[in-house]
Every structure is written in structure tokens, then in C-alpha cells.
Design a protein around this motif. Structure first.
Motif, PDB file in Angstrom:
ATOM      1  N   GLY A   1      -7.337   5.221   4.473  1.00 21.43           N
ATOM      2  CA  GLY A   1      -6.233   4.415   3.954  1.00 21.43           C
ATOM      3  C   GLY A   1      -5.882   3.270   4.884  1.00 21.43           C
TER       4      GLY A   1
ATOM      5  N   GLN B   1       0.835  -1.200   0.000  1.00 26.14           N
ATOM      6  CA  GLN B   1       0.000   0.000   0.000  1.00 26.14           C
ATOM      7  C   GLN B   1       0.869   1.249   0.000  1.00 26.14           C
ATOM      8  OE1 GLN B   1      -3.553   0.285  -0.171  1.00 26.14           O
ATOM      9  NE2 GLN B   1      -2.788   2.323  -0.659  1.00 26.14           N
TER      10      GLN B   1
ATOM     11  N   THR C   1       0.948   4.107  -3.008  1.00 23.34           N
ATOM     12  CA  THR C   1       0.710   5.514  -2.725  1.00 23.34           C
ATOM     13  C   THR C   1       1.905   6.362  -3.132  1.00 23.34           C
ATOM     14  OG1 THR C   1      -0.632   4.833  -0.830  1.00 23.34           O
ATOM     15  CG2 THR C   1      -0.022   7.135  -0.954  1.00 23.34           C
TER      16      THR C   1
ATOM     17  N   THR D   1      -6.273  -0.680   3.962  1.00 21.91           N
ATOM     18  CA  THR D   1      -5.146  -1.607   4.068  1.00 21.91           C
ATOM     19  C   THR D   1      -5.491  -2.779   4.975  1.00 21.91           C
ATOM     20  OG1 THR D   1      -3.594   0.229   3.759  1.00 21.91           O
ATOM     21  CG2 THR D   1      -2.703  -1.815   4.664  1.00 21.91           C
TER      22      THR D   1
ATOM     23  N   TRP E   1      -4.948  13.771   0.503  1.00 23.79           N
ATOM     24  CA  TRP E   1      -5.344  12.371   0.687  1.00 23.79           C
ATOM     25  C   TRP E   1      -4.174  11.416   0.498  1.00 23.79           C
ATOM     26  CZ3 TRP E   1      -8.768   7.962  -0.245  1.00 23.79           C
ATOM     27  CH2 TRP E   1      -9.859   7.954   0.625  1.00 23.79           C
TER      28      TRP E   1
ATOM     29  N   LEU F   1      -2.805   8.627   3.133  1.00 20.76           N
ATOM     30  CA  LEU F   1      -2.632   7.207   2.813  1.00 20.76           C
ATOM     31  C   LEU F   1      -1.208   6.746   3.100  1.00 20.76           C
ATOM     32  CD1 LEU F   1      -4.563   7.030  -0.586  1.00 20.76           C
ATOM     33  CD2 LEU F   1      -5.314   6.081   1.581  1.00 20.76           C
ATOM     34  N   THR F   2      -0.230   7.593   2.773  1.00 25.47           N
ATOM     35  CA  THR F   2       1.174   7.247   3.007  1.00 25.47           C
ATOM     36  C   THR F   2       1.452   7.114   4.499  1.00 25.47           C
ATOM     37  OG1 THR F   2       1.807   8.450   1.004  1.00 25.47           O
ATOM     38  CG2 THR F   2       3.548   7.952   2.576  1.00 25.47           C
TER      39      THR F   2
ATOM     40  N   SER G   1      -0.093   3.818   5.813  1.00 25.30           N
ATOM     41  CA  SER G   1       0.693   2.631   5.457  1.00 25.30           C
ATOM     42  C   SER G   1       1.964   2.546   6.287  1.00 25.30           C
ATOM     43  CB  SER G   1       1.049   2.677   3.965  1.00 25.30           C
ATOM     44  OG  SER G   1      -0.110   2.752   3.175  1.00 25.30           O
TER      45      SER G   1
ATOM     46  N   GLY H   1      -7.734  10.788   5.154  1.00 29.30           N
ATOM     47  CA  GLY H   1      -6.895   9.914   4.331  1.00 29.30           C
ATOM     48  C   GLY H   1      -6.196   8.856   5.160  1.00 29.30           C
TER      49      GLY H   1
END
Length: 405
Positions: A327, A149, A153, A331, A268, A272-273, A276, A323
Motif C-alpha cells: 500500500g 488513499q 481504503t 501510494t 490487507w 493499506l490504512t 496511508s 499490505g
């Protein structure tokens, strides 16, 4: 710290590391393809319709082929399928580069090649994702999924940025050439290693249609997998609509500058980063089903709050948090499916899951944009947040999902 290090031990797995490296390179190449193709088609044809038609063909290849690709991946050697489809992708992108460099733009031909390329990418992606369990085993699924993931990203941010630089300095054809090379590099990373394939043996296969139908029936009989599939669909639908509406709000209500508008583009992906990365670093996570439901409830709430903020700077923290939560939830859903779905069903499950998510994203964006013509964008964005929140609430009512550890 011992458990934290365990999540990174997956990189010591030579097979996974090699295939993952190729996956990262090809994902970066995808960013080059999207930017370069749109740029070349528009500059050569001067038609916005032509450019959008190419992107629609790319999207339809993913949506329509997903269940077929998933079923095929469950019936054949996935490693060979990954190698074959990467070769096809490399050849097709190289062919597009030649056509767009030396010949007049033939939009129907480009649309056809783009559709076939997208279909090949769907076969490749489904084969790859349904092979992760075989490569790393149950023990390292969480670390592998979080790393993948994070990879996707990062590539989503870095790929287009690098492509823009290449297109500006060297031209679109060079960006397509780099993309083509990335697929052949991915081929080499898969050829270098071998891994087991738990696909359907010949004596257990039915007709292709019956195997596909069996996959659908299996999903419908599994309340946890069905719940996660509906969660993913809801996240795509409401997330896409909210994204479009936030852009409209930023221009109509917040009166953002070009720089401020670009901040929305990265809010976003940054979330997400972070999600993860956190999942790679945190200790073992229990009560994952409850966490997934909670992530949707809180993420929906942050959607609603961001929508009613007075300016972009007060909204941005909530968008980043949404996010992180969405995210992280997505995941965890992927980890969950890789853990409980039998290997011989993973192709069909991930194929159908991908098709649903990819279909509802443009649908959500279209609905959000259409309704904003006659309704208040702020109110609509709040409704989208409420929809995501209610999805989490309904998930809590799904006892097998809620209690899943």
C-alpha cells in the motif's frame, strides 16, 4: 512536526476539501451499490450466474473505458466532466432501484445499466484523479495523495459494512437510494468550488485516436512512468493470485473457522490504512524510487513467508506487513506520477494505469484459482511472492526510477 503538519495543510484548501468530501461520500456509496445490487439480483433471480454477470459488467466498464476516459479527460473541462458523470450515476442508480423494486428482474437490462454506470464512474474517477494537481499544487501532492488513499481504503472497509446493515434492516432498495443520493451530494461539492483545468487547448488537439496514441507514446518514452505502470500491473496480478491462494490455503491447510476467515478479509485493508496514515505523518520522503522498489522486494518476501506459515495467526502479521509495504509503495507511485506527469497528460496516464491494474486483478485471481486445481496452493503462493520480489529487483535495474527523489 512542522513538516508533518504540512501534509495536513491540504485540508485547509477549500477547493480540495469540498471535492474530497464529495469523493469520500460517493466512495462510501459505491460500497452500498456493490452489496445491494448483488443481494437484490441474487435473491430475486436465484441465479449465481446472473449475479456474477452483473459484477463482470461492472468490471468490464472500468477495464475497457479507462484509456478512452483518460483521453477525453485530457481534452475537456474535467470539473464539468465530474459534475456530468456524477449526475448520470445518480440517475442510473435511482433507475436501478425502481426497476428492482417494482418490476420483474430483467438481467440483460440490469447488465447494460451496470456497464454504463461503471463507464460513467471511470470517466468520473479519471477526471478527479487528473485534477488533484490543479487543485492542490506540487507542494501538497504527497499529503493529498496519502489522504485520498486513506479515504479509499476506509471507504472500502466501512462502505460494505454500512451497506450490509442497511440491507439487513431496511432492504436492498434503500441501500441503492442512499448510493444515488451520495452521487448528487458529490455533484454539489464540486459545484461549490472552481479549479483550473490544464487540458489540451483546441488548437493543440488532434483527432481523438491520435491524442490517445500520443498518450501511449509519451508513457513509453518515460522510463519512470513506464516502470511505475508495470509495477502497478505486477502488484495487481501477483497480489490477486496470492489473495485467492491464501484463501485456499486457509481452508485446506489451516482449517480456519468463519471468524478466522474474516480476519483474512481485513488483513490487507488494515495494512493499506496503516501505510496511508504513516505517509501522512512521516517527514518528507527522499529517494522515493528506491523506496518503491524496496517495498516490492520486502512485500514479496512477506508474501512468501505468510504462505508457508503453520496457521493463520502466525501468517496474519506478515499479511498485514505486506499490505503496509504494498500500500505504501502504491501510494508513493501515485504521488510520483502526479508530480512528474504534465497535467495535460494526467488523464491518459491515469486512465491507462487504471485499466491495466483493473484488468490484471481478475486475471491474476483466475490464474491462481485455475492452477490451484492441479498444483499445490502453498507452492503457487510462494511463486507469487517471488514474482513480486523480482518485480522490485527489476525496478532497481531501472536507473531513472531507482534514483528518483
Amino acid at each position: 512536526m512542522a513538516i508533518t503538519k504540512k501534509n495536513f495543510e491540504v485540508l485547509k484548501n477549500r477547493t480540495f476539501f469540498s471535492v474530497w468530501s464529495g469523493f469520500l461520500i460517493s466512495r462510501l456509496g459505491d460500497g452500498f451499490f456493490t452489496i445491494a445490487l448483488g443481494y437484490i439480483v441474487y435473491t430475486k433471480s436465484g441465479s449465481g450466474l446472473a449475479m456474477s454477470s452483473v459484477f463482470v459488467a461492472q468490471m468490464l466498464g472500468t477495464i475497457l473505458i479507462g484509456p478512452i476516459a483518460g483521453t477525453y479527460a485530457d481534452r475537456t473541462n474535467r470539473r464539468n466532466l465530474m459534475i456530468f458523470t456524477d449526475i448520470i450515476r445518480g440517475i442510473l442508480v435511482f433507475l436501478l432501484m425502481i426497476l428492482l423494486t417494482f418490476y420483474e428482474v430483467n438481467i440483460p437490462l440490469i447488465i447494460s445499466i451496470t456497464f454504463v454506470l461503471s463507464a460513467a464512474s471511470t470517466f468520473n474517477s479519471t477526471a478527479f484523479h487528473s485534477s488533484v494537481l490543479n487543485m492542490v499544487g506540487q507542494e501538497h501532492i504527497a499529503g493529498a495523495t496519502s489522504l485520498l488513499q486513506l479515504t479509499m481504503t476506509t471507504a472500502q472497509i466501512a462502505g460494505p459494512a454500512m451497506a450490509g446493515l442497511v440491507v439487513t434492516t431496511a432492504g436492498g432498495p434503500w441501500a441503492l437510494l442512499i448510493d444515488s443520493i451520495s452521487y448528487f451530494v458529490s455533484v454539489l461539492t464540486v459545484i461549490l468550488v472552481k479549479f483550473s483545468n490544464s487540458y489540451l487547448p483546441a488548437d493543440k488537439r488532434k483527432t481523438f485516436t491520435l491524442d490517445l496514441t500520443d498518450g501511449v507514446k509519451w508513457i513509453l518514452r518515460q522510463p519512470v512512468v513506464l516502470g511505475v505502470s508495470l509495477f502497478g500491473t505486477s502488484l495487481s496480478l501477483f497480489g490477486a493470485a496470492h489473495t485467492v491462494l491464501i484463501y485456499i490455503i486457509s481452508l485446506k491447510v489451516w482449517k480456519v473457522t468463519g471468524f478466522e476467515y474474516s480476519l483474512l478479509e481485513i488483513a490487507w485493508p488494515i495494512g493499506l490504512t496503516i501505510a496511508s496514515g504513516l505517509l501522512l505523518l512521516v517527514p518528507k520522503i527522499d529517494r522515493r524510487g528506491l523506496l518503491i522498489c524496496g517495498a516490492f522486494v520486502v512485500s514479496g518476501s512477506t508474501y512468501m513467508i505468510a504462505s508457508v506459515m503453520a496457521d493463520i495467526y502466525t501468517a496474519l502479521p506478515f499479511l498485514v506487513v505486506s499490505g503496509i509495504l504494498a500500500g505504501g509503495g502504491a501510494t508513493l507511485m501515485t504521488i510520483l506520477m502526479r508530480q512528474i506527469v504534465p497535467s495535460e497528460f494526467q488523464g491518459r496516464v491515469f486512465g491507462m494505469y487504471g485499466s491495466l491494474s483493473n484488468a490484471t486483478w481478475p486475471l491474476g485471481a483466475l490464474i491462481g484459482g485455475f492452477l490451484s486445481e492441479s498444483m499445490d496452493a502453498v507452492q503457487l503462493a510462494v511463486i507469487c511472492g517471488a514474482g513480486l520480489l523480482l518485480t522490485g529487483v527489476f525496478g532497481l535495474l531501472n536507473k531513472p526510477l531507482r534514483l528518483y527523489h
